[in-house]
Motif scaffolding. Structure first.
Motif, mmCIF file in Angstrom:
data_model
loop_
_atom_site.group_PDB
_atom_site.id
_atom_site.type_symbol
_atom_site.label_atom_id
_atom_site.label_comp_id
_atom_site.label_asym_id
_atom_site.label_seq_id
_atom_site.Cartn_x
_atom_site.Cartn_y
_atom_site.Cartn_z
ATOM 1 N N LEU A 298 0.836 -1.192 0.000
ATOM 2 C CA LEU A 298 0.000 0.000 0.000
ATOM 3 C C LEU A 298 0.874 1.246 0.000
ATOM 4 C CD1 LEU A 298 -2.674 1.478 0.048
ATOM 5 C CD2 LEU A 298 -2.800 1.062 2.522
ATOM 6 N N LYS A 299 1.960 1.224 0.758
ATOM 7 C CA LYS A 299 2.858 2.388 0.759
ATOM 8 C C LYS A 299 3.396 2.657 -0.643
ATOM 9 C CE LYS A 299 7.163 2.324 1.838
ATOM 10 N NZ LYS A 299 8.426 2.192 2.562
ATOM 11 N N GLN A 300 3.755 1.616 -1.364
ATOM 12 C CA GLN A 300 4.286 1.800 -2.717
ATOM 13 C C GLN A 300 3.259 2.510 -3.605
ATOM 14 O OE1 GLN A 300 7.426 1.101 -1.306
ATOM 15 N NE2 GLN A 300 7.683 1.112 -3.503
ATOM 16 N N ALA A 301 1.994 2.135 -3.480
ATOM 17 C CA ALA A 301 0.931 2.788 -4.257
ATOM 18 C C ALA A 301 0.770 4.245 -3.835
ATOM 19 C CB ALA A 301 -0.386 2.031 -4.091
ATOM 20 N N ILE A 302 0.870 4.514 -2.544
ATOM 21 C CA ILE A 302 0.749 5.887 -2.052
ATOM 22 C C ILE A 302 1.927 6.729 -2.532
ATOM 23 C CG2 ILE A 302 0.748 7.332 0.032
ATOM 24 C CD1 ILE A 302 -0.888 5.056 1.387
ATOM 25 N N LEU A 303 3.120 6.157 -2.533
ATOM 26 C CA LEU A 303 4.284 6.895 -3.034
ATOM 27 C C LEU A 303 4.118 7.256 -4.505
ATOM 28 C CD1 LEU A 303 7.295 5.045 -1.343
ATOM 29 C CD2 LEU A 303 6.122 7.133 -0.596
ATOM 30 N N GLU A 304 3.580 6.338 -5.292
ATOM 31 C CA GLU A 304 3.299 6.633 -6.708
ATOM 32 C C GLU A 304 2.298 7.772 -6.820
ATOM 33 O OE1 GLU A 304 2.179 3.237 -9.060
ATOM 34 O OE2 GLU A 304 3.820 2.029 -8.224
ATOM 35 N N TYR A 305 1.264 7.751 -5.980
ATOM 36 C CA TYR A 305 0.264 8.818 -5.976
ATOM 37 C C TYR A 305 0.913 10.158 -5.628
ATOM 38 C CZ TYR A 305 -3.392 11.885 -4.264
ATOM 39 O OH TYR A 305 -4.189 12.987 -4.049
ATOM 40 N N LEU A 306 1.721 10.180 -4.564
ATOM 41 C CA LEU A 306 2.383 11.418 -4.146
ATOM 42 C C LEU A 306 3.300 11.939 -5.259
ATOM 43 C CD1 LEU A 306 3.279 10.501 -0.447
ATOM 44 C CD2 LEU A 306 1.351 11.897 -1.256
ATOM 45 N N ASP A 307 4.015 11.041 -5.903
ATOM 46 C CA ASP A 307 4.868 11.434 -7.034
ATOM 47 C C ASP A 307 4.042 12.052 -8.159
ATOM 48 O OD1 ASP A 307 7.325 10.652 -5.928
ATOM 49 O OD2 ASP A 307 7.201 8.625 -6.786
ATOM 50 N N SER A 308 2.894 11.443 -8.458
ATOM 51 C CA SER A 308 2.050 11.933 -9.556
ATOM 52 C C SER A 308 1.487 13.322 -9.271
ATOM 53 C CB SER A 308 0.902 10.958 -9.843
ATOM 54 O OG SER A 308 -0.108 11.031 -8.848
ATOM 55 N N LYS A 309 1.347 13.657 -7.998
ATOM 56 C CA LYS A 309 0.830 14.967 -7.588
ATOM 57 C C LYS A 309 1.948 15.968 -7.303
ATOM 58 C CE LYS A 309 -3.462 13.765 -7.740
ATOM 59 N NZ LYS A 309 -4.329 14.281 -8.789
ATOM 60 N N GLY A 310 3.192 15.522 -7.445
ATOM 61 C CA GLY A 310 4.324 16.407 -7.189
ATOM 62 C C GLY A 310 4.493 16.760 -5.721
ATOM 63 N N LEU A 311 4.019 15.894 -4.829
ATOM 64 C CA LEU A 311 4.106 16.145 -3.391
ATOM 65 C C LEU A 311 5.390 15.538 -2.839
ATOM 66 C CD1 LEU A 311 0.394 15.370 -2.474
ATOM 67 C CD2 LEU A 311 1.466 17.618 -2.677
ATOM 68 N N GLU A 312 6.096 16.315 -2.046
ATOM 69 C CA GLU A 312 7.355 15.852 -1.467
ATOM 70 C C GLU A 312 7.089 14.987 -0.246
ATOM 71 O OE1 GLU A 312 9.930 19.096 -0.613
ATOM 72 O OE2 GLU A 312 10.106 19.690 -2.711
ATOM 73 N N TYR A 313 7.912 13.961 -0.089
ATOM 74 C CA TYR A 313 7.776 13.060 1.049
ATOM 75 C C TYR A 313 9.134 12.523 1.446
ATOM 76 C CZ TYR A 313 8.084 9.529 -2.623
ATOM 77 O OH TYR A 313 8.485 8.776 -3.697
ATOM 78 N N LYS A 314 9.162 12.010 2.668
ATOM 79 C CA LYS A 314 10.336 11.305 3.162
ATOM 80 C C LYS A 314 9.870 9.928 3.619
ATOM 81 C CE LYS A 314 14.432 11.608 5.924
ATOM 82 N NZ LYS A 314 15.312 12.430 6.701
ATOM 83 N N ASP A 315 10.468 8.905 3.065
ATOM 84 C CA ASP A 315 10.087 7.520 3.342
ATOM 85 C C ASP A 315 10.935 6.986 4.495
ATOM 86 O OD1 ASP A 315 9.422 4.859 3.337
ATOM 87 O OD2 ASP A 315 9.845 4.537 1.210
ATOM 88 N N PHE A 316 10.273 6.637 5.591
ATOM 89 C CA PHE A 316 10.953 6.124 6.767
ATOM 90 C C PHE A 316 10.900 4.596 6.853
ATOM 91 C CE2 PHE A 316 10.250 10.529 7.791
ATOM 92 C CZ PHE A 316 11.423 10.879 8.458
ATOM 93 N N GLY A 317 10.471 3.942 5.771
ATOM 94 C CA GLY A 317 10.438 2.471 5.746
ATOM 95 C C GLY A 317 9.092 1.960 6.219
ATOM 96 N N CYS A 318 8.996 0.765 6.228
ATOM 97 C CA CYS A 318 9.888 -0.354 6.013
ATOM 98 C C CYS A 318 10.017 -0.607 4.504
ATOM 99 C CB CYS A 318 9.323 -1.538 6.772
ATOM 100 S SG CYS A 318 9.496 -3.187 6.177
ATOM 101 N N GLY A 319 11.240 -0.799 4.077
ATOM 102 C CA GLY A 319 11.497 -1.001 2.661
ATOM 103 C C GLY A 319 11.584 -2.446 2.270
#
Length: 142
Positions: free
Chosen positions: A13-34
């Protein structure tokens, strides 16, 4: 900046959310778990909470299997108001009334499409700033 963290059950689910944030140009910091091996959700709740406490990030998103454990862990931290939301109404209401700064999601509870709408609602809703809500938030901090 958005802080995001998850345990092993929240990885997809995090991977899908990161794709969404990228598509909206929103900055984020990923704290894991990777990874998808077993991990402990309190570690990720604390990392995201510290990023908000230190003003490195404004809001956070946390994901575990149900969203319950990770939201409990986050809410033990001063200044963190984590809301477990599995619908858009709750995501909107917690921003409007509680000025929640962390959204918790249960990866085993909701699907990806629905989760993305909840994220969109949470991030897109501003705190109402009404005096009665400010008073109640201050009461939480006492």
């Amino acid at each position: 900046m958005i802080a995001i963290g998850n345990d092993h059950t929240g990885y997809e689910l995090k991977q899908a959310i990161l794709e969404y944030l990228d598509s909206k140009g929103l900055e984020y910091k990923d704290f894991g778990c990777g990874k998808v091996n077993s991990s402990d959700y309190p570690d990720y709740a604390k990392a995201v909470g510290r990023a908000i406490q230190n003003k490195e990030c404004d809001k956070g998103i946390l994901i575990c299997g149900t969203g319950i454990g990770i939201s409990i862990a986050a809410n033990k931290m001063k200044g963190i108001r984590a809301a477990l939301c599995h619908d858009c109404f709750s995501a909107e209401a917690t921003r409007l009334h509680n000025d929640a700064n962390v959204l918790a999601l249960g990866a085993r509870v909701i699907g990806i499409g629905h989760a993305l709408k909840i994220v969109e609602t949470f991030l897109g809703t501003e705190f109402s700033g009404e005096e009665r809500h400010i008073k109640r938030i201050q009461m939480l901090e006492d």
